[in-house]
Write an enzyme that holds these catalytic residues in place. Structure first.
Site, mmCIF file in Angstrom:
data_model
loop_
_atom_site.group_PDB
_atom_site.id
_atom_site.type_symbol
_atom_site.label_atom_id
_atom_site.label_comp_id
_atom_site.label_asym_id
_atom_site.label_seq_id
_atom_site.Cartn_x
_atom_site.Cartn_y
_atom_site.Cartn_z
ATOM 1 N N SER A 104 0.861 -1.188 0.000
ATOM 2 C CA SER A 104 0.000 0.000 0.000
ATOM 3 C C SER A 104 0.894 1.233 0.000
ATOM 4 O O SER A 104 2.085 1.141 0.371
ATOM 5 C CB SER A 104 -0.857 -0.014 1.273
ATOM 6 O OG SER A 104 -1.479 1.236 1.480
ATOM 7 N N TYR B 262 -2.382 -1.190 10.404
ATOM 8 C CA TYR B 262 -2.315 -1.300 8.937
ATOM 9 C C TYR B 262 -0.965 -0.802 8.416
ATOM 10 O O TYR B 262 -0.311 -1.457 7.606
ATOM 11 C CB TYR B 262 -3.463 -0.490 8.331
ATOM 12 C CG TYR B 262 -3.656 -0.676 6.846
ATOM 13 C CD1 TYR B 262 -4.429 -1.726 6.342
ATOM 14 C CD2 TYR B 262 -3.076 0.195 5.933
ATOM 15 C CE1 TYR B 262 -4.621 -1.892 4.980
ATOM 16 C CE2 TYR B 262 -3.254 0.031 4.568
ATOM 17 C CZ TYR B 262 -4.035 -1.006 4.096
ATOM 18 O OH TYR B 262 -4.208 -1.164 2.737
HETATM 19 P P1 NAD Z 1 -11.527 -5.931 -0.248
HETATM 20 O O1 NAD Z 1 -12.152 -5.826 1.095
HETATM 21 O O2 NAD Z 1 -12.360 -5.815 -1.466
HETATM 22 O O3 NAD Z 1 -10.701 -7.270 -0.396
HETATM 23 C C1 NAD Z 1 -10.068 -7.911 0.671
HETATM 24 C C2 NAD Z 1 -10.038 -9.372 0.340
HETATM 25 O O4 NAD Z 1 -9.399 -10.050 1.422
HETATM 26 C C3 NAD Z 1 -11.443 -9.952 0.193
HETATM 27 O O5 NAD Z 1 -11.457 -10.909 -0.845
HETATM 28 C C4 NAD Z 1 -11.659 -10.607 1.556
HETATM 29 O O6 NAD Z 1 -12.574 -11.685 1.481
HETATM 30 C C5 NAD Z 1 -10.242 -11.105 1.815
HETATM 31 N N1 NAD Z 1 -10.011 -11.417 3.225
HETATM 32 C C6 NAD Z 1 -10.264 -10.668 4.323
HETATM 33 N N2 NAD Z 1 -9.954 -11.347 5.431
HETATM 34 C C7 NAD Z 1 -9.483 -12.551 5.027
HETATM 35 C C8 NAD Z 1 -9.025 -13.704 5.708
HETATM 36 N N3 NAD Z 1 -8.991 -13.781 7.036
HETATM 37 N N4 NAD Z 1 -8.644 -14.769 4.961
HETATM 38 C C9 NAD Z 1 -8.711 -14.740 3.612
HETATM 39 N N5 NAD Z 1 -9.130 -13.675 2.919
HETATM 40 C C10 NAD Z 1 -9.520 -12.606 3.620
HETATM 41 O O7 NAD Z 1 -10.376 -4.813 -0.251
HETATM 42 P P2 NAD Z 1 -9.257 -4.448 -1.326
HETATM 43 O O8 NAD Z 1 -9.202 -2.982 -1.398
HETATM 44 O O9 NAD Z 1 -9.443 -5.212 -2.575
HETATM 45 O O10 NAD Z 1 -7.953 -4.938 -0.570
HETATM 46 C C11 NAD Z 1 -7.060 -5.890 -1.117
HETATM 47 C C12 NAD Z 1 -5.650 -5.566 -0.678
HETATM 48 O O11 NAD Z 1 -5.274 -4.308 -1.223
HETATM 49 C C13 NAD Z 1 -5.506 -5.442 0.844
HETATM 50 O O12 NAD Z 1 -4.281 -6.029 1.247
HETATM 51 C C14 NAD Z 1 -5.464 -3.940 1.043
HETATM 52 O O13 NAD Z 1 -4.778 -3.580 2.209
HETATM 53 C C15 NAD Z 1 -4.738 -3.504 -0.209
HETATM 54 N N6 NAD Z 1 -4.895 -2.092 -0.542
HETATM 55 C C16 NAD Z 1 -6.133 -1.572 -0.827
HETATM 56 C C17 NAD Z 1 -6.244 -0.228 -1.143
HETATM 57 C C18 NAD Z 1 -7.555 0.402 -1.490
HETATM 58 O O14 NAD Z 1 -7.614 1.640 -1.584
HETATM 59 N N7 NAD Z 1 -8.604 -0.341 -1.743
HETATM 60 C C19 NAD Z 1 -5.107 0.583 -1.164
HETATM 61 C C20 NAD Z 1 -3.881 0.019 -0.855
HETATM 62 C C21 NAD Z 1 -3.783 -1.317 -0.542
#
Ligand code: NAD
Length: 260
Positions: A142, A155
């Site tokens: 991130s 985080y």
């Molecule tokens: P999201 O909530 O859509 O996806 C998260 C995924 O992780 C989902 O598929 C959820 O089911 C899964 N998950 C959660 N807990 C879990 C567990 N215990 N075991 C297995 N799977 C689990 O959110 P996202 O934005 O797609 O996030 C995905 C990654 O991207 C994360 O690591 C997040 O920190 C990172 N990220 C997101 C953003 C953003 O702005 N959306 C920015 C930077 C980084």
């Protein structure tokens, strides 16, 4: 270039039944990879999603349930998948509170899911990658792996840890055809972010559009969200031969956030 540059490669994408993980899975499948989708649920919808992705891209897509907060399930995911060529450590959750009010169980869960799962999955996958002489480990970190914000202690800690793990993995794997890099997205409009909008509306007493523009995208000079398709495209690029010598680094997809 071949239409299916990743044909005969298998990719495991953790946390891929929604958001960025699903975007990455779609992009890898479009490039010809067989894909293992994952989350902690085991709903009919999860398996239907895998089936529809397989049909859409003409590749083999399976769904394997594994809770990334549990080390033994992280390792079992890789084993059940029969190993992989590409591992994308993507699963993640968020919780926002002052350090002195941060619930201990949320700290533990974020460290486990966002950071330690990447270690356990990587540890389980590496022997197979070394044996094949080719592999890609892609960690979804991130902008918060490179910089901080208040109220996101767990985080930010976890994501900085993932960037550190990325460098160590790259060094240990160097010279064996295996690379490891981290993608560092800024704000991407996925369920994890959608959930924060009402909380931020309440905290700041603002409407949705104002929260998006003035609180979230205020950090992102482009003024636009990154998309799951763009993150998928970067992950797929990292799997190409053009990226053979890219290892141990971070690639920001953040509209200029970390340039500020
Ligand atoms: P999201 O909530 O859509 O996806 C998260 C995924 O992780 C989902 O598929 C959820 O089911 C899964 N998950 C959660 N807990 C879990 C567990 N215990 N075991 C297995 N799977 C689990 O959110 P996202 O934005 O797609 O996030 C995905 C990654 O991207 C994360 O690591 C997040 O920190 C990172 N990220 C997101 C953003 C953003 O702005 N959306 C920015 C930077 C980084």
């Amino acid at each position: 270039m071949s239409q299916s540059p990743l044909k005969s490669r298998t990719a495991i994408v953790t946390g891929s039944n929604s958001g960025i993980g699903l975007g990455i899975a779609r992009s890898l499948a479009a490039a010809g990879a067989d894909v293992v989708l994952n989350s902690f649920t085991d709903d009919a919808g999860d398996h239907a999603l895998a089936a529809s992705l397989g049909t859409e891209f003409g590749v083999n897509v399976r769904y394997i349930k594994a809770d990334m907060s549990r080390p033994e399930e992280c390792r079992a995911l890789v084993e059940q998948a029969g190993g992989c060529d590409i591992l994308v450590n993507n699963a993640g959750i968020q919780y926002v509170a002052k350090i002195e009010e941060f619930p201990q169980d949320r700290w533990d869960a974020i460290i486990a899911i966002n950071m330690s799962s990447a270690f356990h999955c990587t540890a389980a996958a590496l022997p197979g990658l070394y044996a094949r002489g080719w592999g890609r480990v892609i960690n979804v970190a991130s902008a918060h792996g490179l910089t901080a914000s208040p109220y996101k202690s767990a985080y930010v800690t976890a994501k900085h840890g993932v960037v550190g793990l990325t460098k160590v993995t790259a060094l240990e794997a160097a010279g064996q055809g295996v690379t490891c890099n981290a993608i560092c997205p800024g704000y991407v409009l996925t369920p994890i972010i959608e959930k924060q909008i009402p909380e931020q509306m309440k905290t700041h007493n603002m409407d949705r559009e104002t929260v998006i523009k003035q609180v979230m995208l205020e950090r992102q000079p482009s003024g636009e969200f990154a998309t799951t398709e763009q993150i998928g495209g970067v992950a797929t690029f990292l799997c190409s031969s053009a990226a053979d010598q890219i290892t141990g680094t971070t690639i920001s997809v953040d509209g200029g956030w970390t340039a500020l």
